[in-house]
Design a protein around this motif. Structure first.
Motif, short mmCIF file in Angstrom:
data_model
loop_
_atom_site.label_atom_id
_atom_site.label_comp_id
_atom_site.label_asym_id
_atom_site.label_seq_id
_atom_site.Cartn_x
_atom_site.Cartn_y
_atom_site.Cartn_z
N ALA A 140 0.84 -1.21 0.00
CA ALA A 140 0.00 0.00 0.00
C ALA A 140 0.87 1.25 0.00
CB ALA A 140 -0.92 -0.01 1.21
N TYR A 141 1.98 1.22 0.72
CA TYR A 141 2.88 2.38 0.73
C TYR A 141 3.45 2.65 -0.66
CZ TYR A 141 7.14 5.09 1.40
OH TYR A 141 8.13 6.03 1.28
N LEU A 142 3.86 1.59 -1.34
CA LEU A 142 4.40 1.77 -2.69
C LEU A 142 3.36 2.33 -3.65
CD1 LEU A 142 6.55 -1.49 -3.08
CD2 LEU A 142 7.34 0.83 -2.54
N ARG A 143 2.08 2.10 -3.33
CA ARG A 143 1.00 2.65 -4.14
C ARG A 143 0.54 4.02 -3.65
NH1 ARG A 143 -3.35 -2.06 -5.74
NH2 ARG A 143 -1.91 -3.45 -6.84
N GLY A 144 1.18 4.50 -2.59
CA GLY A 144 0.82 5.82 -2.08
C GLY A 144 -0.44 5.84 -1.25
N LEU A 145 -0.81 4.69 -0.65
CA LEU A 145 -2.07 4.61 0.09
C LEU A 145 -1.90 4.66 1.60
CD1 LEU A 145 -3.82 1.83 -2.05
CD2 LEU A 145 -4.16 4.31 -2.17
N CYS A 146 -0.67 4.59 2.09
CA CYS A 146 -0.47 4.67 3.54
C CYS A 146 0.95 5.15 3.82
CB CYS A 146 -0.73 3.32 4.22
SG CYS A 146 0.53 2.06 3.90
N ALA A 147 1.21 5.40 5.09
CA ALA A 147 2.54 5.87 5.50
C ALA A 147 3.55 4.73 5.44
CB ALA A 147 2.46 6.44 6.92
N ASP A 148 4.82 5.10 5.53
CA ASP A 148 5.90 4.11 5.50
C ASP A 148 5.78 3.17 6.70
OD1 ASP A 148 8.22 2.66 5.41
OD2 ASP A 148 9.56 4.38 5.24
N PRO A 149 5.49 1.88 6.48
CA PRO A 149 5.31 0.95 7.61
C PRO A 149 6.60 0.54 8.29
CG PRO A 149 5.14 -0.23 5.55
CD PRO A 149 5.29 1.22 5.18
#
Length: 204
Positions: free
Chosen positions: A162-171
């Motif tokens: 999801a982060y790589l898709r811009g949907l959440c913060a860096d986990p």
């Protein structure tokens, strides 16, 4: 992806509840250890059951908080290398590690440990030490602990994608600042405050 993120939040919630609860077993282990030592010194009495209970409690803390530890980004990493990567590269390395190391190893251990637990449960396996405890609860901790770790790894994988898709913060970044001990103390404090508020609402 949104449905997967909802699943990830549910997995994280379960690991948080279990992680917070299991941390109290450290206090129980300390009390058992201190009590056993005092009784042995003062009354020359001891029992293998108390010693084995300490081992069981340690095993429970170690195994049942593995997923919680992954959630908090406290598993050991080669930070000397990862700090030199860009955030996106670091997350890609994280995905590689989950798919090639954490998930396969955890699934194999979970799969192989389940028959061991079942055999101990069916035969009501007892400790070989005089006065020791039954063995199957300790053996159950292994598949359960690794099942929680598998779930946490899946949740982490979802958040990385999801982060790589811009949907959440860096986990891969810790959600809170401060040391692990400070974060744990804050979480225990918040949990105690929540329980106190719940009791107050019941009394009203």
């Amino acid at each position: 992806m949104k449905a997967l993120l909802v699943l990830s939040r549910w997995i994280d919630a379960v690991n948080i509840v279990i992680g917070r609860a299991v941390t109290w077993l450290i206090l129980v282990a300390v009390i058992v250890s201190a009590g056993n030592a005092l009784i042995r010194k003062l009354f020359s009495m001891s029992s293998n059951a108390w010693l084995e209970l300490q081992w069981y409690l340690f095993g429970a803390v170690f195994l049942l908080t593995a997923g919680y530890t992954l959630l908090k980004n406290e598993h050991v990493r080669v930070d000397v290398l990862s700090q030199r990567f860009s955030p996106r590269t670091r997350v890609k390395v994280e995905i590689f590690g989950i798919l090639l190391f954490i998930l396969p190893a955890s699934l194999v251990i979970m799969w192989l440990s389940w028959p061991v637990f079942v055999d101990a449960f069916v035969h009501n396996e007892q400790s070989s030490n005089s006065g020791g405890l039954i063995r199957w609860p300790a053996k159950l901790l292994i598949p359960v602990g690794f099942a929680l770790l598998v779930a946490a790894a899946i949740s982490h994988l979802i958040k990385c994608i999801a982060y790589l898709r811009g949907l959440c913060a860096d986990p891969t970044q810790a959600a809170n600042s401060g040391s692990s001990e400070q974060q744990l103390a804050e979480e225990i404090g918040r949990a105690a405050a929540e329980r106190e508020q719940a009791l107050q609402h019941r009394n009203l």
